[in-house]
Design a protein around this motif. Structure first.
Motif, PDB file in Angstrom:
ATOM      1  N   LEU A 132      14.741  79.294  -3.705  1.00  0.00           N
ATOM      2  CA  LEU A 132      14.586  78.624  -2.415  1.00  0.00           C
ATOM      3  C   LEU A 132      15.390  77.338  -2.355  1.00  0.00           C
ATOM      4  O   LEU A 132      15.986  77.005  -1.324  1.00  0.00           O
ATOM      5  CB  LEU A 132      13.103  78.334  -2.153  1.00  0.00           C
ATOM      6  CG  LEU A 132      12.208  79.528  -1.830  1.00  0.00           C
ATOM      7  CD1 LEU A 132      10.758  79.089  -1.706  1.00  0.00           C
ATOM      8  CD2 LEU A 132      12.664  80.207  -0.536  1.00  0.00           C
ATOM      9  N   ILE A 133      15.412  76.607  -3.484  1.00  0.00           N
ATOM     10  CA  ILE A 133      16.196  75.368  -3.508  1.00  0.00           C
ATOM     11  C   ILE A 133      17.682  75.667  -3.347  1.00  0.00           C
ATOM     12  O   ILE A 133      18.402  74.940  -2.644  1.00  0.00           O
ATOM     13  CB  ILE A 133      15.920  74.599  -4.813  1.00  0.00           C
ATOM     14  CG1 ILE A 133      14.454  74.179  -4.875  1.00  0.00           C
ATOM     15  CG2 ILE A 133      16.818  73.373  -4.909  1.00  0.00           C
ATOM     16  CD1 ILE A 133      14.056  73.577  -6.213  1.00  0.00           C
ATOM     17  N   LYS A 136      18.829  80.885  -1.719  1.00  0.00           N
ATOM     18  CA  LYS A 136      18.881  82.337  -1.935  1.00  0.00           C
ATOM     19  C   LYS A 136      17.529  82.927  -1.511  1.00  0.00           C
ATOM     20  O   LYS A 136      16.668  83.248  -2.346  1.00  0.00           O
ATOM     21  CB  LYS A 136      19.183  82.652  -3.397  1.00  0.00           C
ATOM     22  CG  LYS A 136      20.518  82.080  -3.872  1.00  0.00           C
ATOM     23  CD  LYS A 136      20.746  82.354  -5.358  1.00  0.00           C
ATOM     24  CE  LYS A 136      22.076  81.777  -5.827  1.00  0.00           C
ATOM     25  NZ  LYS A 136      22.303  82.021  -7.271  1.00  0.00           N
ATOM     26  N   HIS A 137      17.345  83.066  -0.216  1.00  0.00           N
ATOM     27  CA  HIS A 137      16.045  83.481   0.314  1.00  0.00           C
ATOM     28  C   HIS A 137      15.735  84.951   0.029  1.00  0.00           C
ATOM     29  O   HIS A 137      14.565  85.310  -0.118  1.00  0.00           O
ATOM     30  CB  HIS A 137      16.002  83.217   1.817  1.00  0.00           C
ATOM     31  CG  HIS A 137      16.092  81.766   2.166  1.00  0.00           C
ATOM     32  ND1 HIS A 137      15.032  80.895   2.071  1.00  0.00           N
ATOM     33  CD2 HIS A 137      17.154  81.019   2.593  1.00  0.00           C
ATOM     34  CE1 HIS A 137      15.406  79.682   2.435  1.00  0.00           C
ATOM     35  NE2 HIS A 137      16.683  79.719   2.753  1.00  0.00           N
ATOM     36  N   ASP A 138      16.775  85.780  -0.038  1.00  0.00           N
ATOM     37  CA  ASP A 138      16.520  87.189  -0.362  1.00  0.00           C
ATOM     38  C   ASP A 138      15.932  87.337  -1.763  1.00  0.00           C
ATOM     39  O   ASP A 138      14.978  88.109  -1.987  1.00  0.00           O
ATOM     40  CB  ASP A 138      17.810  87.991  -0.249  1.00  0.00           C
ATOM     41  CG  ASP A 138      18.313  88.051   1.187  1.00  0.00           C
ATOM     42  OD1 ASP A 138      17.484  87.887   2.099  1.00  0.00           O
ATOM     43  OD2 ASP A 138      19.525  88.257   1.390  1.00  0.00           O
ATOM     44  N   GLU A 139      16.494  86.612  -2.713  1.00  0.00           N
ATOM     45  CA  GLU A 139      15.970  86.651  -4.079  1.00  0.00           C
ATOM     46  C   GLU A 139      14.548  86.091  -4.125  1.00  0.00           C
ATOM     47  O   GLU A 139      13.676  86.622  -4.838  1.00  0.00           O
ATOM     48  CB  GLU A 139      16.875  85.845  -5.010  1.00  0.00           C
ATOM     49  CG  GLU A 139      16.408  85.823  -6.452  1.00  0.00           C
ATOM     50  CD  GLU A 139      17.297  84.957  -7.327  1.00  0.00           C
ATOM     51  OE1 GLU A 139      16.905  84.709  -8.493  1.00  0.00           O
ATOM     52  OE2 GLU A 139      18.364  84.517  -6.855  1.00  0.00           O
ATOM     53  N   ALA A 140      14.309  85.033  -3.353  1.00  0.00           N
ATOM     54  CA  ALA A 140      12.966  84.447  -3.325  1.00  0.00           C
ATOM     55  C   ALA A 140      11.954  85.439  -2.766  1.00  0.00           C
ATOM     56  O   ALA A 140      10.825  85.562  -3.290  1.00  0.00           O
ATOM     57  CB  ALA A 140      12.981  83.169  -2.487  1.00  0.00           C
ATOM     58  N   ARG A 141      12.330  86.181  -1.726  1.00  0.00           N
ATOM     59  CA  ARG A 141      11.409  87.181  -1.166  1.00  0.00           C
ATOM     60  C   ARG A 141      11.107  88.287  -2.171  1.00  0.00           C
ATOM     61  O   ARG A 141       9.974  88.782  -2.247  1.00  0.00           O
ATOM     62  CB  ARG A 141      11.987  87.763   0.124  1.00  0.00           C
ATOM     63  CG  ARG A 141      11.819  86.868   1.329  1.00  0.00           C
ATOM     64  CD  ARG A 141      12.048  87.634   2.608  1.00  0.00           C
ATOM     65  NE  ARG A 141      13.396  88.176   2.682  1.00  0.00           N
ATOM     66  CZ  ARG A 141      14.449  87.503   3.138  1.00  0.00           C
ATOM     67  NH1 ARG A 141      14.289  86.257   3.572  1.00  0.00           N
ATOM     68  NH2 ARG A 141      15.639  88.045   3.173  1.00  0.00           N
ATOM     69  N   GLU A 142      12.094  88.686  -2.949  1.00  0.00           N
ATOM     70  CA  GLU A 142      11.854  89.702  -3.973  1.00  0.00           C
ATOM     71  C   GLU A 142      10.828  89.217  -4.996  1.00  0.00           C
ATOM     72  O   GLU A 142       9.933  89.963  -5.417  1.00  0.00           O
ATOM     73  CB  GLU A 142      13.165  90.060  -4.662  1.00  0.00           C
ATOM     74  CG  GLU A 142      14.155  90.800  -3.757  1.00  0.00           C
ATOM     75  CD  GLU A 142      15.459  91.086  -4.478  1.00  0.00           C
ATOM     76  OE1 GLU A 142      15.569  90.695  -5.669  1.00  0.00           O
ATOM     77  OE2 GLU A 142      16.372  91.676  -3.857  1.00  0.00           O
TER      78      GLU A 142
END
Length: 524
Positions: A132-133, A136-142
Motif C-alpha cells: 500500500l505504501i 501496489k494496490h493489486d498486490e495488497a488486495r491479494e
C-alpha cells in the motif's frame, strides 16, 4: 512464583518439624535381612530414607535430561530463530507504520526466512502494508484476500478489502465485505455501522434493527446510543408503514417514544397514525405533551389541523389552546397568528405576529406579517416593507444534515448516508440576532418605518383619503384600467377619421390636436 516459594517453605518447615519430633522421641529400628540383624536409631533411619529418595529423584532428573537433550537443543535453536523472526516482524510493522516501505520489505523477507507463513499470518499484513505504501494496490488486495480466507485473520482481511473497495468507489463491493464481517462478528463497530447504514438506505428496517440488537448484546455501543438509533429505525419503519398499516406504524412510533420521549419525528408519526384510526383525542394528547417540552412548528400545525372538518374558528381555538400551554413562546404566537389570519381576525393575527417578532425576529415572523398585510389591506408598499425585513432577518430552524436543508425529517443523510444525521437547527452562516445599524433591524424600527396604507388599497384599508374638491376626479375601473373623468360641459368632439393604420398603429394626429390623456394600468 510466589506460590512456589510458599510451597517450598511449607515443605522445609514440615521436614524440620518431623526431625525435631523424632529427636524428642528417641528409639531404635531393627531390621532382619538375609539372616542378619541390623539395628540403628530411628532418626538415622529416617534421614537415610530421605537421602535415598532425594538420590533417586536427582538420578532420574539426570537420566531424563541426557535422554531429552537433543530435543532440548533443537527447541532452543528453534525458539531463538522464532524470536529473531518475531523481532524482524515487529520492526517491519513499525517501519510500515512510519511509511518506510523499503525497510518494511526487507523485514518481511527476513521474517519469511525465520518464521513459517502458515504459522504467522501477520507476515501477509506486513507485506500488504508495504504494498500500500508503494502504491501496489493489486498486490495488497491479494494479501488481504489471503488473510480473509484464514480464520485467524478473516476480520483483518475483510477490513482491508473494505477499505480498498471504498478507495476505488466500489460501494457495492464494500457493502458486501461489511455485511460478511458483520454476520461473522457483529462486535466489529466499523462493519456494524457500515452494514447498518446500508440496510437503512435500502429500507431493510427489520434487518437493521436486528443488527442493532446484536451490537447492543455484544456491548459494542452503550445503552443511550442504542436506544436513540433504535428509535430512529422504528420511526423510519413507521413512516413506511403509515399508509398500508396504520396500527403497525402506531406501535412502532409509540415504541420509539418510549425510547426517546422528545423525538419529534416519532411524535408526528404516532399522531398521524392515530388520526388515521380516528383516535383524535389520544393523538392530541401526544401532541400536547410534546408541545409542553419542545414547541415545534410541525407539532403545532398537526395539532391545529387535527380534525379535517373543523372550521377556521375551531382551528383558532385549538391554536389558542397551544398558546396557553406555552405562553410567551415564539412558536405558540406564530401558530395562533396563522390561525387568526385564516379565520379573518387580522387585528389579532397582527398583534400575535408582532409579539412573536419581538421575541425572536426571524424570517417566518416577517413573512407572516406580510401575509397579514396582504389579506387585510393589500397595500403593496407595506407588503414589500415586511418582505424586505424578512430578507434581512435570520432564517428559521430547519431539518439539516451535512449542510443540506430538507423540508422534512429523514432517517439517513442523502449526502453521506449516515444514520440519524438530521438535526433541527438554524442554517449555517446566519446572523445571530437583530442589530439596529447592521443587516437585521429590530421590530420596533420596522414598525416606525412602516409606510401608511395607500389610498387605493383594498376595502379593508385602515386609512382612507377622500378626493380633494379642488381637483374633482372620477375613477372608473373597466377591465383593470383607471381613467380620469372629463368635465360634463366639455364639447363633444367629432369622430376621428380612419386612415387605414394597423391595429397597433395610433393613426394620424393633426398638428393642432392636443395629445389624449394616457391610461395607466394598475400593476398591484
Amino acid at each position: 512464583m510466589m506460590i512456589r516459594l510458599l510451597v517450598f517453605a511449607v515443605i522445609v518447615l514440615a521436614l524440620g518439624y518431623g526431625f525435631s519430633w523424632l529427636a524428642d522421641r528417641p528409639g531404635e529400628l531393627s531390621l532382619v535381612w538375609g539372616g542378619e540383624l541390623y539395628e540403628t536409631k530411628l532418626i538415622v533411619a529416617a534421614s537415610l530414607l530421605i537421602a535415598i529418595v532425594a538420590a533417586v529423584m536427582v538420578g532420574w532428573w539426570l537420566l531424563r535430561t541426557i535422554w531429552t537433550s537433543p530435543q532440548s537443543v533443537t527447541r532452543y535453536f528453534r525458539a531463538r530463530k522464532r524470536d529473531r523472526g518475531y523481532q524482524a516482524l515487529s520492526t517491519g510493522l513499525i517501519a510500515a507504520g512510519a511509511g518506510n516501505a523499503l525497510f518494511a520489505r526487507k523485514m518481511a523477507a527476513r521474517s519469511r526466512g525465520l518464521i513459517r507463513v502458515d504459522q504467522e499470518p501477520l507476515i501477509h499484513l506486513l507485506e500488504a502494508q508495504a504494498a500500500l505504501i508503494e502504491g501496489k494496490h493489486d498486490e495488497a488486495r491479494e494479501k488481504f484476500e489471503l488473510m480473509a480466507n484464514d480464520p485467524e485473520t478473516r476480520e483483518l482481511g475483510l477490513r482491508g478489502l473494505y477499505l480498498e473497495a471504498k478507495r476505488l468507489g466500489a460501494t457495492e463491493a464494500a457493502q458486501q465485505y461489511a455485511e460478511k464481517a458483520a454476520d461473522k462478528a457483529p462486535y466489529l463497530r466499523w462493519a456494524a455501522e457500515a452494514t447498518l447504514e446500508h440496510r437503512s438506505q435500502a429500507g431493510r428496517w427489520d434487518d437493521a434493527i436486528r443488527l442493532l440488537d446484536q451490537q447492543r448484546a455484544a456491548r459494542v455501543i452503550d445503552k443511550d446510543e442504542a436506544d436513540r438509533l433504535r428509535a430512529v429505525l422504528l420511526t423510519a419503519r413507521a413512516n413506511d408503514r403509515l399508509e398500508a398499516d396504520p396500527a403497525g406504524a402506531r406501535d412502532d412510533a409509540l415504541h420509539a417514544l418510549r425510547l426517546e420521549a422528545d423525538f419529534i419525528p416519532a411524535v408526528l408519526t404516532a399522531a398521524k397514525a392515530l388520526f388515521r384510526e380516528d383516535k383524535v383525542r389520544k393523538a392530541s394528547g401526544i401532541l400536547e405533551e410534546a408541545w409542553k417540552t419542545n414547541p415545534h412548528p410541525e407539532v403545532g400545525r398537526a395539532y391545529v389541523r387535527a380534525r379535517s372538518g373543523d372550521s377556521v374558528i375551531d382551528r383558532l381555538k385549538r391554536a389558542e389552546r397551544l398558546e396557553t400551554l406555552r405562553p410567551n413562546n415564539v412558536e405558540s404566537l406564530q401558530v395562533a397568528a396563522r390561525a387568526a389570519l385564516d379565520a379573518g381576525d387580522y387585528s389579532k393575527a397582527r398583534d400575535k405576529a408582532e409579539a412573536a417578532a419581538r421575541i425572536e425576529p426571524r424570517e417566518s415572523a416577517f413573512l407572516l406579517l406580510a401575509d397579514i398585510e396582504d389579506a387585510d389591506t393589500g397595500d403593496q408598499g407595506r407588503i414589500r416593507h415586511w418582505m424586505a425585513q424578512a430578507l434581512k432577518a435570520p432564517r428559521d430552524p430547519a431539518w439539516m444534515a451535512d449542510g443540506m436543508i430538507s423540508d422534512k425529517w429523514l432517517p439517513i443523510s442523502p449526502v453521506t448516508g449516515k444514520l440519524d444525521a438530521f438535526e433541527w437547527k438554524a442554517p449555517f452562516g446566519q446572523i445571530e440576532g437583530p442589530v439596529e445599524d447592521g443587516t437585521v433591524v429590530s421590530v420596533d424600527a420596522a414598525l416606525r418605518t412602516l409606510p401608511p396604507v395607500h389610498a387605493e388599497a383594498t376595502p379593508n384599508a385602515l386609512i382612507s383619503i377622500e378626493p380633494s374638491p379642488a381637483k374633482p376626479r372620477q375613477t372608473g375601473e373597466q377591465n383593470g384600467v383607471e381613467t380620469a373623468a372629463k368635465p360634463a360641459d366639455a364639447p363633444k368632439k367629432d369622430p376621428k377619421p380612419f386612415f387605414g393604420g394597423l391595429p397597433d398603429d395610433p393613426g394620424v394626429r393633426q398638428a393642432d390636436t392636443p395629445p389624449e390623456p394616457k391610461n395607466r394600468l394598475r400593476l398591484f
